[in-house]
Write a protein that holds these residues in place. Structure first.
Motif, PDB file in Angstrom:
ATOM      1  N   LEU A  47      42.824  34.234  41.359  1.00 37.68           N
ATOM      2  CA  LEU A  47      43.502  34.316  40.330  1.00 37.68           C
ATOM      3  C   LEU A  47      42.683  33.524  39.084  1.00 37.68           C
ATOM      4  CD1 LEU A  47      47.008  33.294  41.869  1.00 37.68           C
ATOM      5  CD2 LEU A  47      46.314  35.443  40.760  1.00 37.68           C
ATOM      6  N   LEU A  48      41.937  32.623  39.320  1.00 42.29           N
ATOM      7  CA  LEU A  48      41.466  31.882  38.283  1.00 42.29           C
ATOM      8  C   LEU A  48      40.225  32.694  37.811  1.00 42.29           C
ATOM      9  CD1 LEU A  48      42.418  28.234  39.150  1.00 42.29           C
ATOM     10  CD2 LEU A  48      43.484  29.457  37.622  1.00 42.29           C
ATOM     11  N   SER A  49      39.549  33.207  38.594  1.00 43.72           N
ATOM     12  CA  SER A  49      38.257  33.564  38.084  1.00 43.72           C
ATOM     13  C   SER A  49      38.143  34.537  36.861  1.00 43.72           C
ATOM     14  CB  SER A  49      37.417  34.431  39.338  1.00 43.72           C
ATOM     15  OG  SER A  49      37.393  33.564  40.130  1.00 43.72           O
ATOM     16  N   PRO A  50      39.136  35.595  36.644  1.00 44.44           N
ATOM     17  CA  PRO A  50      39.271  36.159  35.372  1.00 44.44           C
ATOM     18  C   PRO A  50      39.205  35.191  34.185  1.00 44.44           C
ATOM     19  CG  PRO A  50      40.654  37.179  36.892  1.00 44.44           C
ATOM     20  CD  PRO A  50      40.044  35.833  37.534  1.00 44.44           C
ATOM     21  N   PHE A  51      40.118  34.288  34.270  1.00 47.71           N
ATOM     22  CA  PHE A  51      40.025  33.144  33.015  1.00 47.71           C
ATOM     23  C   PHE A  51      38.852  32.448  32.905  1.00 47.71           C
ATOM     24  CE2 PHE A  51      44.437  33.792  34.973  1.00 47.71           C
ATOM     25  CZ  PHE A  51      45.071  34.106  33.643  1.00 47.71           C
ATOM     26  N   ALA A  52      38.100  32.138  34.074  1.00 49.05           N
ATOM     27  CA  ALA A  52      36.909  31.470  33.945  1.00 49.05           C
ATOM     28  C   ALA A  52      36.099  32.123  33.308  1.00 49.05           C
ATOM     29  CB  ALA A  52      36.577  30.854  35.437  1.00 49.05           C
ATOM     30  N   ALA A  53      35.874  33.603  33.676  1.00 48.81           N
ATOM     31  CA  ALA A  53      34.951  34.292  33.219  1.00 48.81           C
ATOM     32  C   ALA A  53      34.941  34.502  31.672  1.00 48.81           C
ATOM     33  CB  ALA A  53      34.984  35.540  34.080  1.00 48.81           C
ATOM     34  N   LEU A  54      36.134  34.362  31.119  1.00 47.71           N
ATOM     35  CA  LEU A  54      36.256  34.500  29.757  1.00 47.71           C
ATOM     36  C   LEU A  54      35.124  33.199  28.992  1.00 47.71           C
ATOM     37  CD1 LEU A  54      39.919  34.819  29.225  1.00 47.71           C
ATOM     38  CD2 LEU A  54      38.121  36.634  29.050  1.00 47.71           C
ATOM     39  N   ARG A  55      35.166  32.135  29.775  1.00 44.93           N
ATOM     40  CA  ARG A  55      34.199  31.290  29.122  1.00 44.93           C
ATOM     41  C   ARG A  55      32.813  31.355  29.754  1.00 44.93           C
ATOM     42  NH1 ARG A  55      37.031  26.640  30.874  1.00 44.93           N
ATOM     43  NH2 ARG A  55      37.644  26.202  28.951  1.00 44.93           N
ATOM     44  N   GLY A  56      32.553  31.943  30.725  1.00 42.70           N
ATOM     45  CA  GLY A  56      31.223  32.272  31.239  1.00 42.70           C
ATOM     46  C   GLY A  56      30.923  31.019  32.334  1.00 42.70           C
ATOM     47  N   ARG A  57      29.755  30.842  32.756  1.00 41.43           N
ATOM     48  CA  ARG A  57      29.208  29.983  33.691  1.00 41.43           C
ATOM     49  C   ARG A  57      29.149  28.617  32.880  1.00 41.43           C
ATOM     50  NH1 ARG A  57      26.676  28.103  38.414  1.00 41.43           N
ATOM     51  NH2 ARG A  57      25.015  26.862  38.093  1.00 41.43           N
ATOM     52  N   SER A  58      30.272  27.739  33.256  1.00 42.13           N
ATOM     53  CA  SER A  58      30.412  26.386  32.610  1.00 42.13           C
ATOM     54  C   SER A  58      30.879  25.263  33.383  1.00 42.13           C
ATOM     55  CB  SER A  58      31.067  26.555  31.291  1.00 42.13           C
ATOM     56  OG  SER A  58      31.530  25.359  30.666  1.00 42.13           O
ATOM     57  N   LEU A 137      30.989  30.142  38.470  1.00 47.02           N
ATOM     58  CA  LEU A 137      31.443  30.091  37.157  1.00 47.02           C
ATOM     59  C   LEU A 137      31.808  28.665  36.679  1.00 47.02           C
ATOM     60  CD1 LEU A 137      34.083  33.293  37.137  1.00 47.02           C
ATOM     61  CD2 LEU A 137      31.911  32.974  35.887  1.00 47.02           C
ATOM     62  N   SER A 138      32.124  27.695  37.812  1.00 47.47           N
ATOM     63  CA  SER A 138      32.330  26.452  37.474  1.00 47.47           C
ATOM     64  C   SER A 138      31.124  25.701  37.446  1.00 47.47           C
ATOM     65  CB  SER A 138      33.150  25.852  38.588  1.00 47.47           C
ATOM     66  OG  SER A 138      34.445  26.584  38.738  1.00 47.47           O
ATOM     67  N   GLY A 139      29.829  26.221  37.451  1.00 50.15           N
ATOM     68  CA  GLY A 139      28.636  25.438  37.265  1.00 50.15           C
ATOM     69  C   GLY A 139      28.193  24.714  38.676  1.00 50.15           C
ATOM     70  N   ILE A 140      28.914  25.018  39.716  1.00 49.30           N
ATOM     71  CA  ILE A 140      28.482  24.376  41.038  1.00 49.30           C
ATOM     72  C   ILE A 140      26.982  24.851  41.322  1.00 49.30           C
ATOM     73  CG2 ILE A 140      28.917  24.272  43.490  1.00 49.30           C
ATOM     74  CD1 ILE A 140      31.839  24.384  42.789  1.00 49.30           C
ATOM     75  N   ILE A 141      26.182  23.949  41.726  1.00 46.63           N
ATOM     76  CA  ILE A 141      24.733  24.261  41.760  1.00 46.63           C
ATOM     77  C   ILE A 141      24.591  24.635  43.323  1.00 46.63           C
ATOM     78  CG2 ILE A 141      22.381  23.183  41.858  1.00 46.63           C
ATOM     79  CD1 ILE A 141      23.336  21.346  39.671  1.00 46.63           C
ATOM     80  N   PHE A 142      23.730  25.801  43.422  1.00 40.87           N
ATOM     81  CA  PHE A 142      23.601  26.331  44.903  1.00 40.87           C
ATOM     82  C   PHE A 142      22.160  26.100  45.163  1.00 40.87           C
ATOM     83  CE2 PHE A 142      27.163  28.711  43.201  1.00 40.87           C
ATOM     84  CZ  PHE A 142      28.200  28.397  44.188  1.00 40.87           C
ATOM     85  N   ILE A 143      21.670  25.535  46.436  1.00 41.55           N
ATOM     86  CA  ILE A 143      20.675  25.393  46.676  1.00 41.55           C
ATOM     87  C   ILE A 143      20.085  25.681  48.297  1.00 41.55           C
ATOM     88  CG2 ILE A 143      20.167  23.527  45.305  1.00 41.55           C
ATOM     89  CD1 ILE A 143      20.361  21.450  47.613  1.00 41.55           C
TER      90      ILE A 143
END
Length: 288
Positions: A47-58, A137-143
């Protein structure tokens, strides 16, 4: 007609039977709660991904994830007690290190995670559908946990980072040995470490015993550990000292029924007069 009436009667009895199992069968109760937890995460991410995508990865999108996860403690009747939150009232970059027990750590994480701080997560999470998309999208760092150079590369992108130094979930009575990546990063960046200890869930949650009831969870934020003046050769001692201090805090919480009784942490040794060894996590800031 008789078969239809019988089928309707069975369909009416199914919800009642499920309700009876929920209240009187602890294993069924456990799987229902765990299932709801996972479904909630997936649904909120979708549900939240489309709203987050409006801001982009942040990293600002972490606020959306936090708001989506916070209500879960109310649904499960879990009371969160946070101690030492004043230690995180710090505007400088830092690393947070926290013990890792179960998926329920998400509830503790969103309770205390400061603004513009993101967790470092295993790379596999990025491929978990809408959940991975929402995390990205929330800026979480994947390693890749097996490639230390990846962690060093991504740490330069952030201001504050939260790391689980045990590297995997652990519901034992003591902490696993810590991986040194977070401590190498903190020393390399010369930023302080903040240790966070989440009390055991044994009173209300156990994946082994298939038990999930209501209860109280205590989150203890310990004073920062300075790394200024330290070098890579100090990392092994720093890592072990921090792990032992966190393990002591966890043991004390266990002895006091999940931290109902708080006692002052013992003073930590000094390194070269510049570092007070304590508990720490590596946080860095993400620049959107």
């Amino acid at each position: 007609p008789g078969e239809v009436v019988l089928l309707q009667g069975l369909l009416l009895l199914l919800p009642l039977a499920a309700l009876m199992l929920y209240w009187y069968n602890s294993t069924f109760h456990y799987f229902c709660k765990v299932g709801f937890f996972n479904c909630w995460i997936v649904a909120m991410a979708t549900l939240l991904s489309p709203f987050a995508a409006l801001r982009g990865r942040s990293v600002e999108n972490m606020k959306l994830l936090r708001a989506a996860i916070l209500p879960l403690k109310l649904f499960y009747g879990i009371k969160m007690q946070v101690r030492g939150s004043e230690h995180l009232n710090n505007k400088e970059p830092y690393v947070i290190v926290c013990n890792h027990q179960a998926s329920l750590d998400l509830l503790g994480m969103v309770e205390v995670i400061p603004d513009r701080c993101v967790p470092i997560a295993k790379k596999e999470l990025m491929y978990m559908g809408t959940v991975g998309w929402a995390c990205w999208l929330s800026g979480i760092i994947f390693i890749d946990r097996h490639k230390r150079e990846d962690a060093i590369d991504v740490i330069s992108q952030t201001l504050r980072v939260l790391i689980f130094p045990e590297g995997t979930r652990n519901q034992n009575k003591s902490m696993l040995p810590f991986k040194r990546g977070a401590f190498h990063l903190a020393v390399q960046a010369q930023v302080p470490i903040f240790p966070i200890v989440i009390s055991p869930y044994w009173d209300f949650f156990s994946s082994k015993e298939k038990r999930f009831t209501s209860g109280t969870c205590t989150i203890q934020i310990l004073p920062k550990v300075e790394t200024q003046g330290l070098s890579p050769k100090d990392v092994p001692e720093l890592t072990e000292t921090v792990r032992q201090a966190m393990a002591d805090a966890l043991a004390e919480m266990s002895a006091n029924h999940c931290g109902d009784q708080h006692t002052e942490q013992p003073p930590l040794p000094h390194w070269g007069g510049m570092c007070q060894a304590g508990l720490g996590v590596h946080c860095t800031t993400f620049h959107p």
